[in-house]
Design a protein around this motif. Structure first.
Motif, PDB file in Angstrom:
ATOM      1  N   HIS A   1      24.536 -23.308  39.769  1.00 17.06           N
ATOM      2  CA  HIS A   1      24.707 -21.933  40.239  1.00 17.06           C
ATOM      3  C   HIS A   1      25.118 -21.801  41.702  1.00 17.06           C
ATOM      4  O   HIS A   1      25.617 -20.749  42.111  1.00 17.06           O
ATOM      5  CB  HIS A   1      23.432 -21.123  40.018  1.00 17.06           C
ATOM      6  N   ILE A   2      24.884 -22.823  42.510  1.00 19.67           N
ATOM      7  CA  ILE A   2      25.158 -22.704  43.937  1.00 19.67           C
ATOM      8  C   ILE A   2      26.274 -23.663  44.344  1.00 19.67           C
ATOM      9  O   ILE A   2      26.208 -24.852  44.072  1.00 19.67           O
ATOM     10  CB  ILE A   2      23.899 -22.994  44.782  1.00 19.67           C
ATOM     11  N   ASP A   3      27.276 -23.113  45.002  1.00 16.94           N
ATOM     12  CA  ASP A   3      28.345 -23.914  45.576  1.00 16.94           C
ATOM     13  C   ASP A   3      28.025 -24.093  47.057  1.00 16.94           C
ATOM     14  O   ASP A   3      28.156 -23.151  47.839  1.00 16.94           O
ATOM     15  CB  ASP A   3      29.694 -23.226  45.387  1.00 16.94           C
ATOM     16  N   PHE A   4      27.594 -25.276  47.437  1.00 19.30           N
ATOM     17  CA  PHE A   4      27.166 -25.545  48.810  1.00 19.30           C
ATOM     18  C   PHE A   4      28.334 -25.818  49.761  1.00 19.30           C
ATOM     19  O   PHE A   4      28.123 -25.968  50.960  1.00 19.30           O
ATOM     20  CB  PHE A   4      26.217 -26.751  48.830  1.00 19.30           C
ATOM     21  N   ASN A   5      29.546 -25.892  49.270  1.00 21.24           N
ATOM     22  CA  ASN A   5      30.681 -26.267  50.107  1.00 21.24           C
ATOM     23  C   ASN A   5      30.967 -25.289  51.243  1.00 21.24           C
ATOM     24  O   ASN A   5      31.621 -25.651  52.215  1.00 21.24           O
ATOM     25  CB  ASN A   5      31.934 -26.467  49.252  1.00 21.24           C
ATOM     26  N   PHE A   6      30.464 -24.067  51.149  1.00 22.77           N
ATOM     27  CA  PHE A   6      30.661 -23.098  52.229  1.00 22.77           C
ATOM     28  C   PHE A   6      30.029 -23.587  53.533  1.00 22.77           C
ATOM     29  O   PHE A   6      30.417 -23.170  54.625  1.00 22.77           O
ATOM     30  CB  PHE A   6      30.079 -21.727  51.846  1.00 22.77           C
TER      31      PHE A   6
ATOM     32  N   ASN B   1      35.041 -38.387  67.506  1.00 19.22           N
ATOM     33  CA  ASN B   1      34.271 -39.516  68.032  1.00 19.22           C
ATOM     34  C   ASN B   1      32.819 -39.435  67.586  1.00 19.22           C
ATOM     35  O   ASN B   1      32.385 -38.452  67.010  1.00 19.22           O
ATOM     36  CB  ASN B   1      34.382 -39.610  69.554  1.00 19.22           C
ATOM     37  N   GLY B   2      32.086 -40.487  67.884  1.00 24.44           N
ATOM     38  CA  GLY B   2      30.686 -40.559  67.494  1.00 24.44           C
ATOM     39  C   GLY B   2      30.499 -41.254  66.163  1.00 24.44           C
ATOM     40  O   GLY B   2      31.457 -41.570  65.454  1.00 24.44           O
ATOM     41  N   ARG B   3      29.246 -41.532  65.861  1.00 30.04           N
ATOM     42  CA  ARG B   3      28.926 -42.181  64.595  1.00 30.04           C
ATOM     43  C   ARG B   3      28.974 -41.171  63.463  1.00 30.04           C
ATOM     44  O   ARG B   3      28.769 -39.987  63.690  1.00 30.04           O
ATOM     45  CB  ARG B   3      27.525 -42.790  64.654  1.00 30.04           C
ATOM     46  N   PRO B   4      29.203 -41.653  62.249  1.00 37.90           N
ATOM     47  CA  PRO B   4      29.160 -40.717  61.108  1.00 37.90           C
ATOM     48  C   PRO B   4      27.767 -40.084  61.013  1.00 37.90           C
ATOM     49  O   PRO B   4      26.758 -40.754  61.206  1.00 37.90           O
ATOM     50  CB  PRO B   4      29.440 -41.607  59.901  1.00 37.90           C
ATOM     51  N   SER B   5      27.740 -38.806  60.738  1.00 38.70           N
ATOM     52  CA  SER B   5      26.465 -38.091  60.664  1.00 38.70           C
ATOM     53  C   SER B   5      26.017 -37.948  59.215  1.00 38.70           C
ATOM     54  O   SER B   5      26.741 -38.284  58.289  1.00 38.70           O
ATOM     55  CB  SER B   5      26.619 -36.710  61.286  1.00 38.70           C
ATOM     56  N   ILE B   6      24.830 -37.400  59.061  1.00 44.17           N
ATOM     57  CA  ILE B   6      24.348 -37.053  57.725  1.00 44.17           C
ATOM     58  C   ILE B   6      25.156 -35.841  57.269  1.00 44.17           C
ATOM     59  O   ILE B   6      25.395 -34.916  58.043  1.00 44.17           O
ATOM     60  CB  ILE B   6      22.842 -36.697  57.764  1.00 44.17           C
ATOM     61  N   ASP B   7      25.566 -35.848  56.031  1.00 44.66           N
ATOM     62  CA  ASP B   7      26.322 -34.727  55.469  1.00 44.66           C
ATOM     63  C   ASP B   7      25.527 -33.439  55.690  1.00 44.66           C
ATOM     64  O   ASP B   7      24.335 -33.377  55.387  1.00 44.66           O
ATOM     65  CB  ASP B   7      26.538 -34.973  53.977  1.00 44.66           C
ATOM     66  N   PRO B   8      26.151 -32.381  56.226  1.00 47.01           N
ATOM     67  CA  PRO B   8      25.411 -31.138  56.478  1.00 47.01           C
ATOM     68  C   PRO B   8      24.828 -30.511  55.209  1.00 47.01           C
ATOM     69  O   PRO B   8      23.785 -29.853  55.267  1.00 47.01           O
ATOM     70  CB  PRO B   8      26.444 -30.215  57.124  1.00 47.01           C
ATOM     71  N   ILE B   9      25.467 -30.723  54.074  1.00 48.00           N
ATOM     72  CA  ILE B   9      24.895 -30.199  52.830  1.00 48.00           C
ATOM     73  C   ILE B   9      23.589 -30.928  52.520  1.00 48.00           C
ATOM     74  O   ILE B   9      22.609 -30.323  52.098  1.00 48.00           O
ATOM     75  CB  ILE B   9      25.905 -30.308  51.671  1.00 48.00           C
TER      76      ILE B   9
END
Length: 195
Positions: free
Chosen positions: A38-43, A56-64
């Motif tokens: 039911h939820i599209d988190f891509n927004f 730049n910088g290290r890869p982060s944790i996906d914001p979703i």
């Protein structure tokens, strides 16, 4: 008749190798499947674009993932974020919901806390995200605005459901954002960490 598992059977079961898709291991009626449906988190990507550096910088944790982890905590009543991270390590449904394979490393709590603090320090950003999630839930009909539970208290909604629902989404989103920040800060204070 009592049956005992022989040591060899226990060893065999624990060391069994089998091929399963993670998709097959999560029951079809699991709550997280319903949420995912039911939820599209891509927004979230568009909302947080300005708080991430693109070059730049290290890869982060996906914001979703940063949003879904606290959702797991609250939905399943896990008392602390530290324990939530431990539960994610062993729960197949949680891993499925977060898009983690069985071999992916779950973010360490300190990494989660630092990322959450840095990315969502502005509570308005977290409120916007939770408001959109709640709005999608209301539109999908999975949240009934007639009965609202706030801090365990039952509150009857007023007759103008549409107006009340929109106002309640904003109130609940703000409350969720505040709760998230308090939980992260409380856990870090208990364990001698500061931001």
């Amino acid at each position: 008749m009592m049956t005992k598992n022989a040591d060899s059977k226990i060893f065999e079961a624990r060391n069994q190798m089998a091929f399963y898709a993670l998709e097959e291991l999560v029951p079809p009626n699991h709550l997280l499947r319903k949420i995912d449906h039911h939820i599209d988190f891509n927004f979230i990507y568009d909302l947080v674009e300005d708080v991430y550096c693109q070059d730049n910088g290290r890869p982060s944790i996906d914001p979703i993932t940063l949003i879904k982890i606290p959702m797991i905590q609250y939905l399943f009543g896990i008392p602390s974020m530290r324990q939530t991270i431990q539960e994610i390590e062993v729960n197949v449904a949680y891993r499925w919901f977060l898009g983690l394979s069985l071999t992916d490393t779950v973010p360490h709590f300190s990494t989660f806390g630092k990322n959450y603090k840095r990315r969502f320090e502005s509570q308005s950003l977290a409120e916007q995200i939770f408001a959109q999630i709640l709005k999608q839930c209301v539109e999908a009909g999975v949240v009934d605005s007639k009965d609202i539970f706030i801090d365990g208290s039952h509150v009857k909604a007023c007759a103008n459901g549409r107006k009340y629902t929109n106002e309640e989404v904003i109130v609940q989103a703000k409350w969720l954002a505040e709760e998230m920040m308090e939980a992260v800060q409380e856990d870090r204070a208990i364990h001698g960490k500061s931001f």
